[in-house]
Design an enzyme around this catalytic site. Structure first.
Site: not given
Ligand code: HPA
Ligand code: ZN
Length: 335
Positions: A196, A14, A274-275, A16, A193
């Protein structure tokens, strides 16, 4: 334990790629492309990274990604990530990209796909393999996702799966049923996703309506016992991202994170970043933070790493090789 986690052979599921754009690279690429940033310095950029929820992050994340224009930009971005995590003993990564963020600015598939391909080939020589997952932006209409899938047609050899990301609340998975059905009919795998910020019903929808084989995040699953039992029974992996959940206030404190409770109930939980350029840590940092917060023992950490191997889209041989490496590392590591 810290040394054990650093040395652990890891898999990331996971991530991006646009979320790996560090402020230093954002400035360098903006300057090369003759673009002005609304920030005076790297420190000012980092100071702006104080998020209150998913949307407050997405606004800044899309703004940052707007500096990416050329094949070289995408190659540098991808290679910097892969090099960095290869150095953290990540052996394999399945990487999200958001084509619509780029095509909307007039940057076509040819440009970013060529950059990604070049970087992935170079990184493979460093001992890290990778696959690509093309995400559709769920705040946009399904027709635009269908157009994106059409544009991706010549590049599908290099794309393993489709995913669904961006603003979750109010954008349920059912809106993307047609595009996921078409992608799967064309041989692509599917993830999404869900859970969240959205409710457990979005997780159920991702499974039933989109054919998702993994759920990205899935934090909300715990609110529905029947769903947790289903995830266990059907061995559905969750790609959880502790530092992301903390930064976006999905949890107020990592000690409240449900990762270990779900793990103990038998859900196939994995740890991911994630990021990382926005949330303060790459995958190793996520393992370290959640291990400390939840007092995970070595067996938990090995289970998390093995769950990630099992959850990859690699062939049976590819998984077996990684499992063997993990088993030999875990078996030989001294207490
Ligand atoms: N959630 C939804 N979209 C996203 C995320 C996330 O954690 N990170 C980058 N785009
Ligand atoms: Zn994500």
């Amino acid at each position: 334990m810290e040394e054990f986690i650093r040395g652990l052979p890891k898999v990331e599921l996971h991530l991006h790629v646009e979320g790996t754009l560090e402020p230093e690279m954002m400035f360098a690429i903006a300057a090369r492309n003759g673009l002005e940033l609304p920030f005076a310095s790297v420190d000012e950029v980092r100071a702006a990274y104080r998020f209150t929820d998913l949307q407050s992050f997405l606004d800044i994340y899309y703004q940052g990604a707007a500096v990416l224009r050329t094949e070289q930009d995408f190659a540098e971005l991808m290679l910097a990530y892969l090099r960095r995590v290869a150095g953290e003993n990540v052996r394999h990564a399945e990487i999200f990209f958001d084509p619509q963020t780029h095509t909307a600015r007039g940057v076509p598939f040819e440009v970013f796909m060529a950059g990604f391909e070049r970087a992935r080939a170079e990184a493979a020589t460093l001992g890290i393999s990778s696959l690509l997952i093309m995400c559709f932006l769920r705040h946009l209409p399904e027709d635009q996702a269908l157009e994106t899938l059409d544009e991706a047609e010549p590049f599908l050899d290099g794309i393993t799966a489709v995913g669904l990301d961006s603003s979750e609340l109010g954008n349920p998975p059912g809106r993307f049923e047609r595009v996921f059905a078409r992608a799967r009919a064309g041989g692509l795998r599917a993830v999404a996703h869900a859970g969240e910020e959205g409710p457990p019903s979005y997780i159920t929808g991702a499974l039933d309506l989109l054919g998702a084989e993994r759920i990205d995040h899935g934090v909300a699953a715990e609110q529905d016992d029947a769903l947790v039992e289903r995830l266990v029974r059907e061995k559905v992996p969750l790609t959880m991202c502790p530092l992301s959940n903390l930064a976006l206030r999905v949890v107020e404190d990592l000690r409240e994170h449900n990762l270990k409770r779900l793990l103990d109930r038998g859900v196939r939980v994995t740890v991911n970043s994630d990021d990382p350029a926005y949330f303060g840590g790459y995958v190793t940092d996520n393992y370290l933070a959640i291990q400390q917060a939840l007092d995970l023992d070595r067996a938990d950490v090995v289970t998390l790493a093995r769950n990630a191997i099992d959850a990859t889209f690699l062939t049976a041989d590819g998984k077996a090789r990684l499992r063997d490496e993990l088993a030999s590392y875990a078996g030989s590591a001294v207490e």
